[in-house]
Write a protein that holds these residues in place. Sequence first.
Motif, mmCIF file in Angstrom:
data_model
loop_
_atom_site.group_PDB
_atom_site.id
_atom_site.type_symbol
_atom_site.label_atom_id
_atom_site.label_comp_id
_atom_site.label_asym_id
_atom_site.label_seq_id
_atom_site.Cartn_x
_atom_site.Cartn_y
_atom_site.Cartn_z
ATOM 1 N N ILE A 31 0.842 -1.193 0.000
ATOM 2 C CA ILE A 31 0.000 0.000 0.000
ATOM 3 C C ILE A 31 0.880 1.247 0.000
ATOM 4 N N VAL A 32 0.516 2.201 -0.812
ATOM 5 C CA VAL A 32 1.197 3.494 -0.848
ATOM 6 C C VAL A 32 0.291 4.519 -0.186
ATOM 7 N N HIS A 33 0.804 5.207 0.800
ATOM 8 C CA HIS A 33 -0.007 6.185 1.533
ATOM 9 C C HIS A 33 -0.463 7.290 0.583
ATOM 10 N N ASP A 40 -0.281 8.907 -7.091
ATOM 11 C CA ASP A 40 -0.439 7.659 -7.840
ATOM 12 C C ASP A 40 -0.901 6.507 -6.967
ATOM 13 N N SER A 41 -1.213 6.781 -5.694
ATOM 14 C CA SER A 41 -1.604 5.729 -4.762
ATOM 15 C C SER A 41 -2.956 5.132 -5.125
ATOM 16 N N ARG A 42 -3.083 3.820 -4.937
ATOM 17 C CA ARG A 42 -4.361 3.112 -5.088
ATOM 18 C C ARG A 42 -4.978 2.784 -3.731
ATOM 19 N N LYS A 94 -1.522 3.366 -9.362
ATOM 20 C CA LYS A 94 -2.596 3.324 -10.359
ATOM 21 C C LYS A 94 -2.091 3.870 -11.691
ATOM 22 N N ASP A 95 -2.578 3.288 -12.764
ATOM 23 C CA ASP A 95 -2.327 3.792 -14.126
ATOM 24 C C ASP A 95 -0.842 3.969 -14.420
ATOM 25 N N LYS A 96 0.000 3.132 -13.813
ATOM 26 C CA LYS A 96 1.435 3.223 -14.052
ATOM 27 C C LYS A 96 2.000 1.830 -14.281
#
Length: 722
Positions: free
Chosen positions: A374-376, A385-387, A394-396
């Motif tokens: 998980i990216v904060h 860009d966190s999901r 996301k989208d990367k």
Amino acid sequence: MGIIPIISLVIFTTALSSYLLLTSRGRFLLKSLVTKIKRQEWKFRYGKPNYLRSKFSRTTTIAAIILAAVIAGNTVSAKVTGPPPVSLKSVSVPEPDNLGDFVKDKTAAIKLGKTLFWDMQVGSDGKTSCASCHFHAGADNRSKNQIAPGLLRVNANGTENPDSVFNVGGLPNYQLKPEDFPFHKLSNPNDPKTVISDRNDISSSQGIFYTKFVDVTPGNAEDKVTTEPDSVFNVKGINVRRVEPRNTPTVINAAFNFRNFWDGRAQDIFNGVNPFGLRDPNAAVVKAINPIRVEFVKVSLKNSSLASQAVRPPLSSFESSADGRTFEEIGDKFGGVNQFGKIDITPLRIDKGKKLPRKLAKKLLALRPLGKQIVHPQDSVLGKDSRSPQPGLKDKTYTQMIQEAFKPEWWNSNRLIQVDSDGKRTIIKRPDRSLKTNEYTLLEYNFSLFFGLAVQLYESTLISYDTPYDRYLEGNTNALTAQQQRGKGLFEGKALCIACHSGLELTAASVSNVAKEGRIKRAPFGLKFPEDTGFFNIGVRPATEDPSLGGYDGLQNNGQPNPLSEARLAQLGKFKNLLGENPPTLNPPLNSSEPVFANGAFKAPGLRNVELTAPYFHNGGQATLEQVIDFYNRGGDYGLLPPLKLSPVEKQELVAFLKALTDDRVRFDKAPFDHPQLFIPNGHVGNTNYVVNDGTGKAKDDTVEIPAVGRSGNSGTPNFLS
């Protein structure tokens, strides 16, 4: 003496003291003079320093300082004006002049670098990232399965003599305890002769299991591997994670180092391929002149030892890779079996092999970046860009991130690079599906270039400059307590710390100090033998247990091995050819047969946040700052330093000052030290006598979660053994 001469003397002394204490130039001069005067108390006999009682009284020393200041041409007055003392904020982070030839968007490259640094999918096991050993103040605070035996031990003649016996805890998967430290125990910590016990083990970082690489599966974070019996790192025949043979240093402020790794093998010049810079004449990447025309080129980026360092761990069979994960470029094996059993210590000594992370590229390009973590949403670099609460970005894709960060001539081509089993490389138009070849796109082939530079640019943002010490240097006299100010005086004077931890970076191994002193110089005392700037043997352990700078890079030049020591390269006439510049001129001139200080010499680390980065020294043999100060106070453990004769009060003052080097942004993981979620192995389920087999011959991990944290930080995490 009349009143006028007395008044004149008082004014002169006051003015000179103000200049020396309140101006940055004066303070530097004072530090240098005190250090030089104290160094005159050192003397070498048969290559070993011995301490002599000072022949100068305190009055004579002060007089010498004043006289030297006057002779140096420094004018003083009763009123001193000028800029306030500077802090680390005033030091520019070193960067290659030609970075723009490669990087299109620096912000995008930093984003790529942070993602690669923290992504667990980089490891062969799909669990091990760079951050797995650098998650706590840039270092590692784990304490279970963190012991390695003395695998780097050599005989007196330099031949390999690894020790595979665990002295601390007796076996792998041991849970360290405070009473295990220091590893060299004395009944009287002020007397090096009162030895109770001595252990040559290393407290370091667990990395990867011993496995053999088979292949990658695009879209799968775990490589295809086979488990190999590990004769050293096992509990009753079940493999445990291997532990590195040197303690893990912090990556924070490592951007200031001229060379990296304890032994300096990560070169100042990055060749786009491996740690060896110009030492490796075969290192080359591929450049697209246009999409249908590509050619092999050699690249050279100065001030890039972080990039040189970054490309080694992903291929290390101790740190994060199955053995042989990438193919052999010129026939040298990265790992294998040698005469010491089924653990190859050769790569640890000399990094033998020149394999590239192209297989790693094939795997990562098909995976979602940070797909297991998980990216904060408030991450200072990756938050947009966190999901969260879903893992990953996301989208990367990694392909997109590379294309956004780097210029197209390094990734945009419809040609393939074919590598035959014998290492021959050919540029082809389309796949030929030969079983004897590996075929790579330009982006895959140059992945080491992208990985190294991106991680370097990310790590170059990890600069810790907001400490009480730095605020004090900027003019806030209340930033340090009275006790810490006295400790600062000891650090710069009686305790001699500044001899190795000099400059605003607090290390003589910095880019700025090497530029000032030269890459090699003569020791400023005793017989004045040549030495590599910033590397010292302070007698933590005997040099035969780990030659460090006295070892070799594993490459050959005209049939001879290449020393890691740059002073020894100069003696052999290899300096310019392997380092790209003429050696410094020494006075007296360098003699090809004179001794060089290299065996057992290690890079002096910077000291900011040292409160948070235990255990200490290259062997991790001291657990507390108090133990470190005791070590220096007694003159080390093997007679290579002068005893300091600090009082108990002075010891505590020095420790207090070292704690003033802590940046609270680091302590509480605030930006830029925030990070994604991470899962780390903290030893294995069980103990030294029993572990759980995961069904493949490997011990089941005891996994710990490091939660994701955003730019505002957290409440801090426990230090080593606390």
